[in-house]
Write an enzyme that holds these catalytic residues in place. Structure first.
Site, PDB file in Angstrom:
ATOM      1  N   MET A   1     -10.870  -6.349  -1.208  1.00 22.16           N
ATOM      2  CA  MET A   1     -11.018  -5.291  -0.216  1.00 22.16           C
ATOM      3  C   MET A   1     -12.458  -5.207   0.292  1.00 22.16           C
ATOM      4  O   MET A   1     -13.363  -5.848  -0.246  1.00 22.16           O
ATOM      5  CB  MET A   1     -10.597  -3.968  -0.833  1.00 22.16           C
ATOM      6  CG  MET A   1      -9.092  -3.885  -1.016  1.00 22.16           C
ATOM      7  SD  MET A   1      -8.602  -2.317  -1.744  1.00 22.16           S
ATOM      8  CE  MET A   1      -6.978  -2.110  -1.036  1.00 22.16           C
ATOM      9  N   GLY A   2     -12.664  -4.372   1.277  1.00 24.80           N
ATOM     10  CA  GLY A   2     -13.993  -4.177   1.830  1.00 24.80           C
ATOM     11  C   GLY A   2     -13.986  -4.413   3.318  1.00 24.80           C
ATOM     12  O   GLY A   2     -13.935  -5.548   3.763  1.00 24.80           O
TER      13      GLY A   2
ATOM     14  N   GLN B   1      -6.239  -4.213  -7.108  1.00 26.41           N
ATOM     15  CA  GLN B   1      -7.631  -4.084  -7.531  1.00 26.41           C
ATOM     16  C   GLN B   1      -8.078  -2.635  -7.639  1.00 26.41           C
ATOM     17  O   GLN B   1      -8.825  -2.285  -8.554  1.00 26.41           O
ATOM     18  CB  GLN B   1      -8.564  -4.880  -6.619  1.00 26.41           C
ATOM     19  CG  GLN B   1      -8.630  -4.404  -5.192  1.00 26.41           C
ATOM     20  CD  GLN B   1      -9.214  -5.447  -4.240  1.00 26.41           C
ATOM     21  OE1 GLN B   1     -10.381  -5.767  -4.288  1.00 26.41           O
ATOM     22  NE2 GLN B   1      -8.367  -5.982  -3.370  1.00 26.41           N
ATOM     23  N   ARG B   2      -7.642  -1.787  -6.725  1.00 26.78           N
ATOM     24  CA  ARG B   2      -8.133  -0.417  -6.785  1.00 26.78           C
ATOM     25  C   ARG B   2      -7.297   0.445  -7.730  1.00 26.78           C
ATOM     26  O   ARG B   2      -7.683   1.569  -8.061  1.00 26.78           O
ATOM     27  CB  ARG B   2      -8.160   0.206  -5.386  1.00 26.78           C
ATOM     28  CG  ARG B   2      -6.808   0.556  -4.827  1.00 26.78           C
ATOM     29  CD  ARG B   2      -6.942   1.140  -3.429  1.00 26.78           C
ATOM     30  NE  ARG B   2      -5.699   1.714  -2.986  1.00 26.78           N
ATOM     31  CZ  ARG B   2      -5.424   2.054  -1.730  1.00 26.78           C
ATOM     32  NH1 ARG B   2      -6.322   1.846  -0.798  1.00 26.78           N
ATOM     33  NH2 ARG B   2      -4.281   2.593  -1.407  1.00 26.78           N
TER      34      ARG B   2
ATOM     35  N   GLU C   1     -12.223  -8.646   2.894  1.00 27.47           N
ATOM     36  CA  GLU C   1     -11.233  -8.653   3.977  1.00 27.47           C
ATOM     37  C   GLU C   1     -11.873  -8.430   5.350  1.00 27.47           C
ATOM     38  O   GLU C   1     -11.335  -8.843   6.361  1.00 27.47           O
ATOM     39  CB  GLU C   1     -10.151  -7.595   3.737  1.00 27.47           C
ATOM     40  CG  GLU C   1     -10.712  -6.194   3.621  1.00 27.47           C
ATOM     41  CD  GLU C   1      -9.667  -5.111   3.352  1.00 27.47           C
ATOM     42  OE1 GLU C   1      -8.471  -5.376   3.440  1.00 27.47           O
ATOM     43  OE2 GLU C   1     -10.097  -3.974   3.043  1.00 27.47           O
TER      44      GLU C   1
ATOM     45  N   VAL D   1     -13.586   2.994  -3.452  1.00 29.29           N
ATOM     46  CA  VAL D   1     -13.842   1.650  -3.967  1.00 29.29           C
ATOM     47  C   VAL D   1     -14.822   0.903  -3.067  1.00 29.29           C
ATOM     48  O   VAL D   1     -15.511  -0.001  -3.520  1.00 29.29           O
ATOM     49  CB  VAL D   1     -12.544   0.826  -4.116  1.00 29.29           C
ATOM     50  CG1 VAL D   1     -11.679   1.372  -5.239  1.00 29.29           C
ATOM     51  CG2 VAL D   1     -11.753   0.749  -2.814  1.00 29.29           C
ATOM     52  N   ASP D   2     -14.885   1.293  -1.818  1.00 35.01           N
ATOM     53  CA  ASP D   2     -15.729   0.576  -0.852  1.00 35.01           C
ATOM     54  C   ASP D   2     -17.229   0.736  -1.114  1.00 35.01           C
ATOM     55  O   ASP D   2     -18.028  -0.047  -0.605  1.00 35.01           O
ATOM     56  CB  ASP D   2     -15.425   1.047   0.571  1.00 35.01           C
ATOM     57  CG  ASP D   2     -14.056   0.603   1.030  1.00 35.01           C
ATOM     58  OD1 ASP D   2     -13.610  -0.472   0.575  1.00 35.01           O
ATOM     59  OD2 ASP D   2     -13.424   1.319   1.814  1.00 35.01           O
TER      60      ASP D   2
ATOM     61  N   GLY E   1      -7.645   6.340   0.412  1.00 36.89           N
ATOM     62  CA  GLY E   1      -7.063   5.405  -0.552  1.00 36.89           C
ATOM     63  C   GLY E   1      -7.444   5.773  -1.977  1.00 36.89           C
ATOM     64  O   GLY E   1      -8.589   6.137  -2.232  1.00 36.89           O
TER      65      GLY E   1
ATOM     66  N   TYR F   1      -3.850  -3.780  -3.272  1.00 33.50           N
ATOM     67  CA  TYR F   1      -3.953  -2.522  -3.999  1.00 33.50           C
ATOM     68  C   TYR F   1      -4.094  -2.714  -5.515  1.00 33.50           C
ATOM     69  O   TYR F   1      -4.514  -1.799  -6.212  1.00 33.50           O
ATOM     70  CB  TYR F   1      -2.726  -1.656  -3.718  1.00 33.50           C
ATOM     71  CG  TYR F   1      -2.645  -1.116  -2.320  1.00 33.50           C
ATOM     72  CD1 TYR F   1      -3.755  -1.090  -1.476  1.00 33.50           C
ATOM     73  CD2 TYR F   1      -1.459  -0.608  -1.825  1.00 33.50           C
ATOM     74  CE1 TYR F   1      -3.679  -0.593  -0.188  1.00 33.50           C
ATOM     75  CE2 TYR F   1      -1.371  -0.098  -0.521  1.00 33.50           C
ATOM     76  CZ  TYR F   1      -2.486  -0.096   0.286  1.00 33.50           C
ATOM     77  OH  TYR F   1      -2.407   0.406   1.545  1.00 33.50           O
TER      78      TYR F   1
END
Lengths: 425, 425
Positions: free
Chosen positions: A195-196, A305-306, A252, A148-149, A16, A303
């Site tokens: 996300m996450g 956010q990233r 998430e 991003v994670d 991603g 998406y």
């Protein structure tokens, strides 16, 4: 001083995108331009998937403005993929893929390979590195971290993370102001899904929006802390009673006490076999609204956010660029089989440098938030987390804009002539 | 020259906040400071709901920096409400409310009343104006327009709209870059749900992200065009076949050919009796994914879009401020019973001014997108819409930031001493 290796460079992206993934590409390209041993700079389209199809572009044809603009361009400018050379699941295809990859390296005299990505991509880079050694093919392969994670091990944090939490914390601040101003006697609950998957780093980062105890976010649900429905309802009620509203941020991948993800839909699996997660916020709203008879609204940033380059962290952009630079420097110095990592030297003032970590240490491991970085009751990250995260969101970009919207790089992508027959599947 | 009316000013906000609603409040306050006839400036907390509870604050106690910062502070700084004095549904309560309101005006010598809001709020302002005339209470009541929905009649557009579409179009640009970079042979569909109940103005505004035919958004679903499932699936397929991906923007209030909202949940009604809309994007994903066997992801921007002060339109901020100023000027000039409107003088260069429209013309009417501003096939707004919308998103703010996040106004809200007994319900 390592032996000089003369040849071409191939850089590609995987997984991603982040707001700063292209800044790492810019770092690779600009640093590569400083070394005579690197002859041509090629980009692989759509990661290893495109490389297997011999979809390579000649970066030398791109203008310098576009390369500069990569620093703040969202998406993966070279294209990305979720394709994995999977020796565990399909050893026959994996062997074919590997042979094909080295045919392509040979055909285009690729001697420097840089792969920008997360866990799975570092694993791929490691396999390429080991395979090159096995075959006696002179190649220097270095992984550039991106996710991003923020779940890669051995690096202090991951490029892409600072920007996603800067945007999310800003959103929580703004939505918080909105929701608080609507708080009347009846109360209000707002649930923001971020996300996450396995780790709560992204959700946790929104705590930076909190300056006073009454400020949102009031509750952050992280996968690290099992979700207990009754305690959650009680905590929402406590916040609404005190502040008139309750802003909940939910990762998430948050899980219940039985380890089942709140928003998991096991009927959908992605290319890596992970269940697609959707609807944690909706699920929570379905719980809260009837239980407390409370007006509840949800948001799912997805998406946005990233990809939010328009409010990226300047620190993050610089670090991502430096990771690209460091990868090239290391390879030119003779290194291979490493991932560039970010090393924190001090919190305040924030000082950092880059380092190298063997790829074998990284691949397929996930780092979660340490338990002692979360408050004892589990509802919010604590000061330790804040000390860690705050430096990562510092600095704003001033993006060029046209007609009121940010302007991003558009690569012309001149493709290399193919030298091999089409890929056999 | 109107007779000079000496007394105090009351300003309040109603309905959902926008990124620039407080800029109008700043306009009222700063303009009021220029007129000797206005003695004290008060704010009503949480709109008419708070005013009925005699919850008034003394704006004179706020520092000037906070008032300046209101220009770019999201949420309703004075608090807002969805409470309506409803003569149709509950005439007895409405009469009580009206009596109470004028008791409060009398007790605090309110002679200037400004109410910042959308349709319902303009209706309230009109009723206050008419009631004052009936009672012979000297009052000048002016409505200030505000709504992200852009559905007020008689004004060229509404303050708040330019900022919401600037943010949403930026998000579509960014998410588009992200999604396009992930487009492999399998294709991809991304569905972004935005606000907009009866009118598609917000969804339509994202067309500004489109520069080339292959750019997102590829499909915009607006409530003005009935949703036809089969045609929609075919259009998604066409886009995926051509571009590898399809980015769909859907207004939350989009309706099917039978007039039923795609995402309507009739079991939930808001304070005005409108069904709560949620899940248009999720519903569409449930349609697209199985029909085309296509990886599909959704986003629901929710309140983030209307609160996104960090990327507000400078034009919008200025216009919102000017509407507040114009309201005070009109009232000081002796006017009452009007809403300030924005009047466009030319598209290019964009020139505008403010005007006044009788409130009776505005209240409870909704303006939708003219059919000839949408392409014949109904999938996107056309050049007429673009000419209209583009000027509204021009200019970026450079917000002050602290610790990496934007800094917004925090009012100290010194409450006036109550002079009346508590409100009887």
């Amino acid at each position: 001083m390592a032996e000089q290796l003369i040849g071409n460079l191939l850089v590609a992206q995987s997984g991603g995108p982040t707001a700063v993934i292209n800044s790492s590409i810019a770092g690779v390209i600009i640093e590569a331009g400083r070394h005579e041993c690197i002859e041509e700079i090629y980009g692989g389209l759509n990661g290893v998937y495109g490389i297997l199809h011999e979809e390579l572009i000649d970066i030398g044809e791109e203008n310098t403005r576009a390369i500069q603009r990569l620093k703040h361009t969202p998406g993966a400018a070279l294209g990305t993929c979720r394709y994995k050379i999977n020796f565990e699941k399909d050893p026959e295809q994996a062997q074919k893929d590997t042979d094909r990859l080295f045919d392509i390296f040979q055909a285009h005299n690729i001697r420097y390979f840089f792969y920008v990505g997360g866990n799975d991509s570092q694993d791929t880079t490691n396999k390429v590195h080991l395979e090159a050694q096995k075959r006696g093919y002179e190649l220097r392969a270095i992984g550039v971290p991106k996710t991003v994670d923020n779940d890669l091990t051995h690096t202090d944090h991951c490029p892409g993370y600072g920007s996603v939490i800067k945007y999310n914390a800003t959103t929580v601040t703004e939505v918080g102001a909105d929701v608080q101003s609507m708080a009347t006697d009846e109360g209000f609950c707002c649930i923001i899904e971020v996300m996450g998957r396995a780790a709560g780093w992204i959700a946790a980062g929104t705590v930076l929006a909190k300056h006073e105890p009454e400020d949102p976010p009031h509750i952050i649900l992280m996968p690290e802390i099992p979700f207990d429905q009754d305690k959650f309802i009680a905590k929402v009620k406590e916040n609404v009673d005190h502040h008139g509203c309750c802003v909940v941020v939910v990762g998430e991948g948050s899980k219940d006490t039985e380890g089942k993800e709140i928003g998991a839909d096991n009927s959908h699996l992605d290319a890596f076999g992970h269940p697609v997660l959707a609807g944690a916020a909706e699920r929570l709203a379905d719980i809260v609204e009837p239980a407390l008879n409370l007006k509840t609204r949800t948001m799912k940033l997805g998406y946005a956010q990233r990809a939010a380059a328009h409010y990226a962290s300047e620190t993050d952009v610089e670090e991502a660029f430096a990771c690209g630079e460091a990868a090239v420097k290391a390879a030119v110095d003779g290194q291979s089989g490493f991932m560039v990592k970010l090393v924190r030297e001090s919190d305040e003032p924030y000082r950092w440098t880059t380092g190298l970590q063997p790829l074998g240490d990284i691949a397929n491991l996930e780092r979660t938030i340490p338990r002692d970085w979360i408050t004892e009751d589990g509802w919010l990250p604590n000061e330790k987390f804040i000390t860690y995260a705050r430096p990562l969101i510092q600095g704003e970009l001033h993006l060029p804009s046209m007609n009121g919207l940010p302007v991003f790089a558009r690569l012309i992508k001149v493709k290399l002539e193919k030298k091999l027959p089409p890929r056999e599947m």
